[in-house]
Enzyme design. Structure first.
Site, short mmCIF file in Angstrom:
data_model
loop_
_atom_site.label_atom_id
_atom_site.label_comp_id
_atom_site.label_asym_id
_atom_site.label_seq_id
_atom_site.Cartn_x
_atom_site.Cartn_y
_atom_site.Cartn_z
N MET A 64 0.78 -1.15 -0.04
CA MET A 64 0.05 0.02 0.01
C MET A 64 1.01 1.26 -0.04
O MET A 64 0.38 2.32 0.39
CB MET A 64 -1.04 0.08 1.23
CG MET A 64 -1.87 -1.31 1.06
SD MET A 64 -2.65 -1.79 -0.36
CE MET A 64 -4.11 -0.80 -0.38
N LYS A 65 2.05 1.26 -0.19
CA LYS A 65 3.00 2.27 -0.47
C LYS A 65 2.98 2.64 -2.19
O LYS A 65 3.37 1.94 -2.79
CB LYS A 65 4.17 2.09 0.09
CG LYS A 65 4.35 2.27 1.48
CD LYS A 65 5.08 3.43 1.92
CE LYS A 65 4.90 3.58 3.29
NZ LYS A 65 5.13 4.96 3.76
N HIS A 119 -4.73 -5.31 -8.40
CA HIS A 119 -5.52 -4.13 -8.14
C HIS A 119 -7.08 -4.80 -8.05
O HIS A 119 -7.68 -5.15 -8.97
CB HIS A 119 -5.27 -2.87 -8.74
CG HIS A 119 -6.23 -1.82 -8.57
ND1 HIS A 119 -5.93 -0.86 -7.43
CD2 HIS A 119 -7.50 -1.38 -9.12
CE1 HIS A 119 -6.89 0.00 -7.23
NE2 HIS A 119 -7.72 -0.16 -8.34
C1 GAR Z 1 -6.00 -7.14 -2.29
O1 GAR Z 1 -7.25 -7.15 -2.54
C2 GAR Z 1 -5.50 -6.40 -3.25
O2 GAR Z 1 -6.05 -6.30 -4.54
C3 GAR Z 1 -5.40 -4.74 -2.77
O3 GAR Z 1 -4.97 -5.21 -1.48
C4 GAR Z 1 -5.71 -6.52 -1.24
C5 GAR Z 1 -4.56 -7.05 -0.40
O4 GAR Z 1 -5.10 -8.10 0.43
N1 GAR Z 1 -4.31 -3.96 -3.44
C6 GAR Z 1 -4.69 -2.77 -3.69
O5 GAR Z 1 -5.53 -2.08 -3.39
C7 GAR Z 1 -3.71 -2.19 -4.41
N2 GAR Z 1 -4.05 -0.75 -4.77
P1 GAR Z 1 -4.06 -9.48 0.84
O6 GAR Z 1 -2.97 -8.50 1.83
O7 GAR Z 1 -4.69 -10.36 1.86
O8 GAR Z 1 -3.41 -10.12 -0.30
#
Ligand code: GAR
Length: 189
Positions: A88-89, A107
């Site tokens: 998330m960075k 994403h």
């Molecule tokens: C996932 O749903 C991914 O698509 C999202 O964070 C979640 C992580 O879940 N990513 C974003 O939003 C990036 N912009 P996880 O840590 O259980 O894999």
């Protein structure tokens, strides 16, 4: 099969990470997960590094010192692919440039729709009929690199943010591994 080395970047739960780890243990999967990098020392996903016995590091790569250490680590290990899995960075332009064409991200929307955060909320609020996830290359613009693949889900009238998130994340676990296979089958063909 000689597998390439992959590094997975996480910030949170790591459910996509574990799906990738499981795929990587299949004999014909093109990469092994050689390293896990987190920007959060308390990220739950780091438990998977311990369970599956994979090296991990905690870095704030936007700090110059950490950035240099990480670059060294990735080069020393000959990492061919970096998978952002809930990282998330925002990566610095310099980092993206150094690994151009080698960083991919998952994403939770059908890009180019809903770049950034709160994708489930936006889809429900806008009464969209479908949603999904996208695996794409990372370039210097947020959530804008070349799309590798997408998977769709139908949004029902009784779906909530929570149920939609669950549906999309189930698709993500398949999508990420499929995208990695696709990248390397293109390279090898
Ligand atoms: C996932 O749903 C991914 O698509 C999202 O964070 C979640 C992580 O879940 N990513 C974003 O939003 C990036 N912009 P996880 O840590 O259980 O894999």
């Amino acid at each position: 099969m000689v597998k390439k080395k992959c590094c997975v970047f996480i910030s949170g739960k790591g459910t996509n990470l574990v799906a990738l780890i499981k795929s990587s243990r299949e004999y014909n999967f093109p990469v092994i997960i050689d390293l896990i990098v987190s920007n959060e020392k308390n990220a739950k996903g780091l438990n998977f590094a311990k369970i599956f016995n994979i090296d991990y590091r905690i870095y704030n790569i936007n700090k110059k010192k950490h950035f240099e250490i990480l670059l060294n680590e990735l080069n020393k290990r000959k990492i061919s692919l970096i998978c952002l899995a809930g990282y998330m960075k925002i990566l610095s332009k310099e980092f993206i440039e150094r690994f151009r064409g080698k960083i991919i991200n998952i994403h939770p929307s059908l890009l180019p729709k809903y770049k950034g955060l709160n994708t489930f909320t936006k889809a429900i609020k806008n009464k969209d009929k479908q949603a999904g996830c996208t695996v794409h290359y990372v370039n210097k613009k947020l959530d804008s690199g070349q799309i590798i693949l997408q998977k769709k889900v139908i949004i029902n009238r009784n779906d909530t943010e929570k149920s939609l998130k669950e549906k999309i994340q189930k698709k993500e676990y398949k999508a990420y591994s499929e995208a990695v296979r696709k990248i390397f089958s293109n390279i090898n063909s």
